[in-house]
Scaffold this motif. Structure first.
Motif: not given
Length: 397
Positions: A324-325, A327-328, A331, A377-378, A381-382
């Motif tokens: 997750e980190d 992907r964030i 972004r 979630f994807l 997060e994007l």
């Protein structure tokens, strides 16, 4: 005079034609007569020198030019002289002058017929060589034919004498410049059709040879890349790609025609390819570049089946498996495109994810939904917005 005659049964006799008048008459050819003439000075193979070899090689060159000999005749004549050289080499040291002259004489047969597998679109340098002979320094051994065949002359493979390498020094290792010339011919021949497995195999062999040249310090990467220019030159998956499209380690193997894993046959030249720009593994920006490229190619249009497959592989099988980190962080660095429910690629910030599926959806001109294959979630997060957030923002303004 007996000293002008040659023993008709010695190896050297093959280098002389009957019309040259160098053999005893048939009336004087029994073993007793031949032995007597040897004592009177008739030459046997052991009496020949390197200067004799030079004279015979010049004679072969003259005969081949004068008669317009066929390939097989040239091979037979050349092999006769080479056999004589093998005998002389065991007894005499060749001088620098003699070697130089032998290298200059154009008596060695050229490989005029292209190999059966050789791509028809690639020219064969020896096919127009008339007469089909050349000097040693203008030839390469047939082991190198795939590295030079379109730009340089290749020695006929029927010439197998070790003298060719040891004395005449016909090269079996072309220099990098000539190998690159061959690479350019191969690449240019594939512009109309990349589905040529033989051309791809030749390019692989060329790149392996260039990798060895680089390892030996004979090739400068900068000079090589300058000659390649904007060409796609690495064969993979029935096409040619540029270094930045390749990585040595990648679980997906390929996202054709954008990203690929280095094929097994090029793993041997890993150092060379990495110096040319191939990655150990793809970086974040590599995947974003592909998505942005597809976005530009299909702006406002539904993705093709292949492009859709590529996008889903990158989003679901690659980016979707990151932490997750990460992907964030992605972004924050890049504006990432996502797949819309209309089959188009759209910047994530322009998409909405329906987080109220229990409410019947109704058309909204200002809403473009995220494709159903993209997990929530994807999408969020994007950069995609939730539907509830969209309406809160819309009605609170």
């Amino acid at each position: 005079r007996p000293s002008d005659l040659i023993h008709p049964e010695c190896i050297a006799a093959r280098c002389f034609a009957p019309e040259e008048g160098r053999f005893p008459s048939t009336r004087f050819r029994d073993q007793i007569q031949l032995a007597a003439m040897l004592k009177l000075g008739m030459k046997d193979v052991g009496d020949f020198t390197w200067d004799d070899c030079i004279e015979r090689s010049e004679n072969v060159a003259s005969v081949c030019r004068g008669r317009s000999c066929h390939d097989d005749e040239c091979v037979e004549l050349a092999n006769s002289v080479l056999k004589l050289m093998e005998e002389v080499e065991t007894k005499q040291q060749i001088t620098v002058r003699q070697r130089k002259r032998l290298q200059e004489v154009e008596f060695l047969p050229v490989m005029t017929r292209r190999p059966k597998y050789y791509p028809s679109r690639m020219r064969w340098c020896g096919s127009k060589q008339k007469p089909p002979i050349a000097g040693a320094l203008k030839l390469f051994r047939d082991k190198s034919k795939n590295l030079v065949g379109s730009t340089q002359l290749v020695l006929d493979p029927e010439i197998k004498s070790g003298i060719v390498s040891k004395i005449l020094q016909v090269s079996n290792k072309p220099p990098p410049k000539i190998i690159i010339d061959q690479l350019i011919v191969a690449l240019d021949s594939c512009r109309q059709s990349v589905d040529d497995s033989h051309a791809s195999k030749i390019v692989v062999e060329i790149l392996q040879a260039l990798g060895r040249c680089e390892q030996d310090g004979e090739l400068q990467i900068g000079d090589f890349l300058k000659r390649m220019g904007d060409r796609s030159w690495i064969p993979v998956d029935r096409c040619f790609v540029k270094p930045h499209q390749l990585a040595f380690k990648w679980a997906l193997s390929r996202v054709s025609p954008y990203l690929f894993q280095v094929p097994d046959e090029l793993q041997k030249v890993k150092t060379f390819l990495m110096k040319c720009g191939v990655s150990e593994s793809f970086k974040t920006q590599d995947f974003v570049k592909v998505l942005r490229r597809i976005l530009e190619e299909f702006r406002g249009k539904r993705l093709s089946e292949n492009a859709l497959d590529c996008v889903q592989k990158i989003l679901l099988n690659e980016i979707g498996r990151w932490s997750e980190d990460r992907r964030i962080e992605l972004r924050g660095e890049f504006e990432v495109p996502l797949l819309s429910n209309q089959g188009e690629l759209v910047l994530a910030s322009h998409l909405v994810y329906n987080d109220t599926p229990w409410i019947q959806a109704f058309p909204q001109q200002d809403i473009v939904y995220v494709h159903k294959s993209i997990p929530p979630f994807l999408a969020v997060e994007l950069g995609a917005r939730l539907l509830r957030e969209h309406f809160l923002q819309k009605f609170s303004s």
